[in-house]
Design an enzyme around this catalytic site. Structure first.
Site, PDB file in Angstrom:
ATOM      1  N   SER A 163       0.840  -1.191   0.000  1.00 26.71           N
ATOM      2  CA  SER A 163       0.000   0.000   0.000  1.00 26.71           C
ATOM      3  C   SER A 163       0.886   1.257   0.000  1.00 26.71           C
ATOM      4  O   SER A 163       1.651   1.452  -0.946  1.00 26.71           O
ATOM      5  CB  SER A 163      -0.969  -0.053   1.189  1.00 26.71           C
ATOM      6  OG  SER A 163      -1.989   0.895   1.038  1.00 26.71           O
ATOM      7  N   ASP A 239     -10.253  -5.601  -2.846  1.00 22.55           N
ATOM      8  CA  ASP A 239      -9.620  -4.573  -2.012  1.00 22.55           C
ATOM      9  C   ASP A 239     -10.477  -3.308  -2.055  1.00 22.55           C
ATOM     10  O   ASP A 239     -10.704  -2.732  -3.119  1.00 22.55           O
ATOM     11  CB  ASP A 239      -8.219  -4.320  -2.582  1.00 22.55           C
ATOM     12  CG  ASP A 239      -7.377  -3.375  -1.742  1.00 22.55           C
ATOM     13  OD1 ASP A 239      -7.939  -2.442  -1.150  1.00 22.55           O
ATOM     14  OD2 ASP A 239      -6.155  -3.581  -1.718  1.00 22.55           O
ATOM     15  N   HIS A 272      -7.362  -5.965   1.401  1.00 24.47           N
ATOM     16  CA  HIS A 272      -6.159  -5.140   1.593  1.00 24.47           C
ATOM     17  C   HIS A 272      -5.360  -5.578   2.831  1.00 24.47           C
ATOM     18  O   HIS A 272      -4.394  -4.920   3.204  1.00 24.47           O
ATOM     19  CB  HIS A 272      -6.600  -3.680   1.743  1.00 24.47           C
ATOM     20  CG  HIS A 272      -5.532  -2.664   1.452  1.00 24.47           C
ATOM     21  ND1 HIS A 272      -4.921  -2.567   0.227  1.00 24.47           N
ATOM     22  CD2 HIS A 272      -4.959  -1.690   2.232  1.00 24.47           C
ATOM     23  CE1 HIS A 272      -4.029  -1.581   0.251  1.00 24.47           C
ATOM     24  NE2 HIS A 272      -4.024  -1.043   1.458  1.00 24.47           N
TER      25      HIS A 272
END
Lengths: 294, 294
Positions: A163, A239, A272
């Site tokens: 991320s 996600d 995620h």
């Protein structure tokens, strides 16, 4: 185990051992040092695989974490040690921002700016410029510390992250051509110039001149001529941040335009979280190990 | 992912889905239900491997956690999903005690009694008897719930656990001959009758009649005639609790006297943490899978 102690290197950089635990035949350590760059104590973790006991210098994979994380998230949930032990890889996991008394935070205490959200930039804006120097910390200070205190072969470094940390891995590799032999990412923020997380962070740390942001945007760096040999990216199809923040299609287009071989794997049903990261960690470490061998 | 919802089984036992996350091709779920036994809501986790999608019923491994833990510790740090996915095993991780308003705790808030420390007993002492019914919860109520809501082949169950949960796994298997085809433990409390943790817990939950404690002591159960087919136990050699609390030599002697094949592996340098457990989780799951096949 839980060994504690201090060790001072030849250049005078001291690290303090917070804990060591034997795991998968090697040693998972957590360390603290006084950072020149951030002006704070910084904590990081290092996994030394069993091969380190031979005295040989081993390849290093850097894992940069995402928003809200410290070194602890991947250290506890990343499931990297089995593969690192098999492949003879050192894994280093830094923190994501300076912390401590006097370090300025987001005005509203939001999770996406300030503490836990350093975005791997050197801030230029007041009041962040004094402490928020995560670019220089990850690119310069911490590698020197690792080289001095651990059996790391700095000619064989790979870098990955998740991320915000995927953004960090991509941009740091692109700005330092040749330093990292292997570069991958899990659900990276592909273009901070084009997402709310990025706009808030870069505006806050760097200011309103969007041209200055391009050094902190993987797709802009590639468009501006920066290159890496190849990339591996995994992205969860379920996600929640995929469409609004991560936008892998921007990275894909930039790599296509620049002829950078990108293996972008959409993983249906994955989100995620570390349940996603841990699933594909093994693949990434094998991919790095193949490029760091010899 | 993070699916939420309620499902009601044929017997009227309802479970609420707190979260689901795709991981290693299967689904890691966390669930809540109102327990008859404890009189509280109880949370547990279930990993369904990818083989569950075929509709087949799959073998189940129970993992009982140690002092201070909830379902979350092993779910996040146990590194069991890769092997469960490969081997087609369901893994169930319950909580370690009742929790919530009105549930009595240790008078001094200590970690080794009360919340997070149910010791897998049915308490008889006031004020614990009303809620602290972890024996009946793990032996009766939760298996019925699992059988009703998940594709679990209850004819193929194995059980393991860590520390207090290793004690739980051993004693529950010994009291229910034939129910668990495979039994293992990580650093179990071998004899609560002979260690401070056990004496405090059993005294507090069961009272001063030490003869009544023998149903909650693996070595005493074996001495009194209870049997399992074989046991696998891993124990860290650098575990701070080894000599004072865990005492694997007592289990070793009881198994020797009873001709129970015990594979006790002392692991030099390993401590009591999940860095130890995760290292040997794979071995345990393979050991269970071999005995749960077919």
């Amino acid at each position: 185990m839980g060994g504690q102690g201090r060790s001072q290197g030849q250049t005078g950089m001291t690290i303090e051992t917070i804990s060591t635990n034997r795991s998968f035949g090697g040693v998972q350590g957590v360390y603290r040092h006084a950072s020149r760059e951030t002006g704070t104590d910084m904590v990081f973790s290092v996994y030394l695989p069993p091969q380190a006991e031979s005295g040989a210098k081993l390849p290093v994979v850097w894992y940069l974490s995402g928003l809200t994380c410290t070194h602890a998230n991947v250290t506890e949930k990343g499931e990297f040690r089995r593969a690192c032990a098999e492949l003879g890889l050192i894994l280093v996991a830094p923190d994501t921002s300076p912390r401590g008394e006097g370090v300025p935070d987001d005005a509203d205490g939001a999770y996406d700016f300030g503490l836990g959200a350093g975005f791997y930039v050197d801030a230029t804006e007041t009041p962040f410029a004094a402490n928020y120097r995560m670019r220089s910390y990850i690119e310069q200070e911490l590698p020197a510390l690792i080289a001095e205190h651990f059996p790391a072969d700095m000619a064989r470094q790979g870098i990955t992250g998740h991320s915000m940390g995927g953004h960090g891995a991509l941009t740091i590799a692109l700005r330092n051509p040749g330093r990292y032999r292997s570069v991958s990412a899990f659900a990276p923020i592909s273009s901070p110039l084009n997402c709310p997380w990025g706009e808030k962070a870069l505006g806050g740390y760097i200011g309103n001149d969007r041209a200055a942001w391009r050094a902190y945007d993987a797709t802009a760096l590639i468009a501006d001529g920066a290159r890496v040999a190849e990339l591996l990216v995994d992205q969860g199809g379920a996600d929640n941040f995929l469409a609004g923040q991560l936008k892998p299609e921007l990275l894909e287009q930039a790599c296509r335009d620049a002829d950078i071989p990108l293996t972008l794997r959409m993983q249906p049903g994955y989100d995620h979280s570390y349940y996603f990261i841990s699933t594909f960690m093994d693949d990434h470490l094998r991919w790095h190990a193949a490029r760091l061998a010899g």
